[in-house]
Scaffold this motif. Structure first.
Motif, PDB file in Angstrom:
ATOM      1  N   LEU A 104       0.622  -1.254  -0.137  1.00 30.12           N
ATOM      2  CA  LEU A 104       0.162   0.052  -0.065  1.00 30.12           C
ATOM      3  C   LEU A 104       0.803   1.157   0.055  1.00 30.12           C
ATOM      4  CD1 LEU A 104      -2.907  -1.197   2.686  1.00 30.12           C
ATOM      5  CD2 LEU A 104      -2.853  -0.565  -0.033  1.00 30.12           C
ATOM      6  N   TYR A 105       1.866   1.267   0.826  1.00 28.90           N
ATOM      7  CA  TYR A 105       2.944   2.314   0.810  1.00 28.90           C
ATOM      8  C   TYR A 105       3.406   2.803  -0.657  1.00 28.90           C
ATOM      9  CZ  TYR A 105       6.247   5.688   2.748  1.00 28.90           C
ATOM     10  OH  TYR A 105       6.974   6.680   3.026  1.00 28.90           O
ATOM     11  N   GLU A 106       3.896   1.648  -1.346  1.00 25.73           N
ATOM     12  CA  GLU A 106       4.084   1.517  -2.465  1.00 25.73           C
ATOM     13  C   GLU A 106       3.465   2.157  -3.561  1.00 25.73           C
ATOM     14  OE1 GLU A 106       5.724  -2.023  -4.407  1.00 25.73           O
ATOM     15  OE2 GLU A 106       6.804  -1.025  -5.950  1.00 25.73           O
ATOM     16  N   GLN A 107       2.031   1.642  -3.543  1.00 27.67           N
ATOM     17  CA  GLN A 107       1.019   2.208  -4.597  1.00 27.67           C
ATOM     18  C   GLN A 107       0.848   3.853  -4.209  1.00 27.67           C
ATOM     19  OE1 GLN A 107       0.030   0.637  -7.099  1.00 27.67           O
ATOM     20  NE2 GLN A 107       1.495  -1.079  -6.698  1.00 27.67           N
ATOM     21  N   VAL A 108       0.610   4.156  -3.043  1.00 25.33           N
ATOM     22  CA  VAL A 108      -0.028   5.262  -2.626  1.00 25.33           C
ATOM     23  C   VAL A 108       1.122   6.388  -2.466  1.00 25.33           C
ATOM     24  CG1 VAL A 108      -1.248   6.527  -0.919  1.00 25.33           C
ATOM     25  CG2 VAL A 108      -1.840   4.256  -1.643  1.00 25.33           C
ATOM     26  N   TRP A 109       2.111   5.956  -1.894  1.00 29.79           N
ATOM     27  CA  TRP A 109       3.135   6.868  -1.561  1.00 29.79           C
ATOM     28  C   TRP A 109       4.358   7.042  -2.541  1.00 29.79           C
ATOM     29  CZ3 TRP A 109       0.025   5.217   2.202  1.00 29.79           C
ATOM     30  CH2 TRP A 109      -0.227   6.217   3.172  1.00 29.79           C
ATOM     31  N   GLY A 110       4.318   5.910  -3.356  1.00 28.97           N
ATOM     32  CA  GLY A 110       5.106   6.051  -4.603  1.00 28.97           C
ATOM     33  C   GLY A 110       6.397   5.394  -4.478  1.00 28.97           C
ATOM     34  N   THR A 111       6.979   4.765  -3.432  1.00 23.60           N
ATOM     35  CA  THR A 111       7.849   4.068  -3.247  1.00 23.60           C
ATOM     36  C   THR A 111       8.080   2.930  -2.229  1.00 23.60           C
ATOM     37  OG1 THR A 111      10.372   4.102  -2.728  1.00 23.60           O
ATOM     38  CG2 THR A 111       9.151   5.634  -1.743  1.00 23.60           C
ATOM     39  N   ALA A 112       8.740   1.772  -2.388  1.00 24.31           N
ATOM     40  CA  ALA A 112       8.902   0.860  -1.218  1.00 24.31           C
ATOM     41  C   ALA A 112      10.102   0.733  -0.659  1.00 24.31           C
ATOM     42  CB  ALA A 112       8.494  -0.498  -1.709  1.00 24.31           C
ATOM     43  N   LEU A 113      11.134   1.686  -1.092  1.00 25.58           N
ATOM     44  CA  LEU A 113      12.413   1.733  -0.592  1.00 25.58           C
ATOM     45  C   LEU A 113      12.723   2.260   0.603  1.00 25.58           C
ATOM     46  CD1 LEU A 113      15.463   1.469  -1.216  1.00 25.58           C
ATOM     47  CD2 LEU A 113      15.445   3.694  -2.107  1.00 25.58           C
ATOM     48  N   MET A 114      11.702   3.306   0.946  1.00 24.79           N
ATOM     49  CA  MET A 114      11.903   3.982   2.258  1.00 24.79           C
ATOM     50  C   MET A 114      10.390   3.840   2.915  1.00 24.79           C
ATOM     51  SD  MET A 114      14.121   7.288   1.631  1.00 24.79           S
ATOM     52  CE  MET A 114      15.744   6.780   0.835  1.00 24.79           C
ATOM     53  N   GLY A 115       9.482   2.551   2.654  1.00 21.29           N
ATOM     54  CA  GLY A 115       8.264   2.797   3.015  1.00 21.29           C
ATOM     55  C   GLY A 115       8.228   2.573   4.491  1.00 21.29           C
ATOM     56  N   ASP A 116       7.350   3.170   5.165  1.00 17.68           N
ATOM     57  CA  ASP A 116       7.165   2.903   6.691  1.00 17.68           C
ATOM     58  C   ASP A 116       5.627   2.308   6.911  1.00 17.68           C
ATOM     59  OD1 ASP A 116       7.447   5.582   9.105  1.00 17.68           O
ATOM     60  OD2 ASP A 116       6.709   3.381   9.073  1.00 17.68           O
ATOM     61  N   GLU A 117       5.721   1.319   7.426  1.00 18.04           N
ATOM     62  CA  GLU A 117       4.320   0.703   7.687  1.00 18.04           C
ATOM     63  C   GLU A 117       3.502   1.378   8.579  1.00 18.04           C
ATOM     64  OE1 GLU A 117       4.332  -3.720   8.263  1.00 18.04           O
ATOM     65  OE2 GLU A 117       6.486  -3.833   7.714  1.00 18.04           O
ATOM     66  N   LYS A 118       4.119   2.054   9.624  1.00 20.13           N
ATOM     67  CA  LYS A 118       3.092   2.653  10.509  1.00 20.13           C
ATOM     68  C   LYS A 118       2.691   3.895   9.796  1.00 20.13           C
ATOM     69  CE  LYS A 118       6.172   2.548  15.063  1.00 20.13           C
ATOM     70  NZ  LYS A 118       6.955   3.233  15.929  1.00 20.13           N
ATOM     71  N   THR A 119       3.079   4.630   8.849  1.00 22.86           N
ATOM     72  CA  THR A 119       2.318   5.705   8.152  1.00 22.86           C
ATOM     73  C   THR A 119       1.322   5.016   7.436  1.00 22.86           C
ATOM     74  OG1 THR A 119       4.441   6.434   7.254  1.00 22.86           O
ATOM     75  CG2 THR A 119       2.719   7.055   6.211  1.00 22.86           C
ATOM     76  N   VAL A 120       1.398   3.672   6.987  1.00 22.50           N
ATOM     77  CA  VAL A 120      -0.116   3.015   6.340  1.00 22.50           C
ATOM     78  C   VAL A 120      -0.946   2.550   7.478  1.00 22.50           C
ATOM     79  CG1 VAL A 120      -1.061   1.080   5.079  1.00 22.50           C
ATOM     80  CG2 VAL A 120       1.099   2.220   4.362  1.00 22.50           C
TER      81      VAL A 120
END
Length: 241
Positions: free
Chosen positions: A183-199
């Motif tokens: 979800l972070y990758e799809q909505v925020w645009g990257t998985a490299l620095m994805g933060d699960e807490k944000t989701v």
């Protein structure tokens, strides 16, 4: 040359200079800087920005409070940059309308990567020739894509840009399971620095807006150890043309 317009807000001149040099090197030339909250708010009222980098600890207005005022003018992504690294601060920043949160001291390349991620997501949204559903109607809530509007039980409910984008993505992919990182990758645009807490934070806020019982959600459900799934209970779709 990049066409996006970016507002940089920080009371540390050295950081503003560093970010300006970094962004100009990457082709960004439509850059505006502000060193106080009032100055930033005035500029937001005068100019349309594609993205805002916002310090939390400003001399006149706290960045969290300023974010709330900025949200009255624009849904442009807001990236907080601050020395306050506590979980409570991050929760507050994302809850008040921010889209990302970076703590000082930071790697300038990380800031650049997150800026590009936010802008890339915007470009993708704008480039899609919309032939998809324009209005999702589930009875108790309606998501109007054309107006970027959420209606719950007949009342318009304000959403931050990322709350709206996350809900839209889930509505476009019903009954599919996504991990927080996906979800972070799809909505925020990257998985490299994805933060699960944000989701997790954004889903929690959506549940409070959509569900009569956010503790026992029926729409956005959590499959423990797997991910999240949006379950539509009633749907009347409306298409363009």
């Amino acid at each position: 040359m990049r066409e996006e317009s970016i507002l940089l807000v920080d009371d540390e001149k050295g950081i503003l200079v560093m970010l300006e040099l970094l962004l100009k090197k990457e082709g960004f030339n439509r850059l505006t800087t502000a060193s106080t909250g009032n100055e930033a708010l005035r500029m937001v009222g005068l100019t349309s920005f594609d993205l805002i980098v916002l310090d939390v600890m400003l001399p006149d207005i706290e960045g969290f409070q300023l974010c709330g005022e900025i949200r009255k003018h624009t849904l442009a992504p807001i990236i907080f940059v601050t020395a306050r690294s506590g979980d409570l601060d991050k929760l507050m920043g994302l809850g008040i309308g921010g889209d990302d949160y970076i703590t000082k001291p930071f790697n300038p390349l990380e800031v650049l990567a997150r800026i590009n991620a936010q802008l890339r997501r915007q470009r993708l949204d704008r480039s899609i020739n919309v032939t998809k559903v324009q209005r999702f109607d589930y009875g108790y809530f309606v998501l109007n894509k054309t107006a970027a509007q959420l209606i719950v039980n007949g009342i318009e409910v304000p959403c931050t840009a990322k709350e709206y984008e996350l809900l839209l993505f889930l509505c476009e992919h019903p009954n599919q399971v996504f991990t927080a990182i996906q979800l972070y990758e799809q909505v925020w645009g990257t998985a490299l620095m994805g933060d699960e807490k944000t989701v997790v934070i954004h889903i929690s806020k959506l549940r409070k807006k959509l569900e009569s019982d956010a503790v026992n959600p029926k729409a956005i459900v959590n499959l423990r150890g797997i991910g999240y799934k949006f379950i539509p209970h009633k749907q009347v779709t409306h298409y363009e043309g």
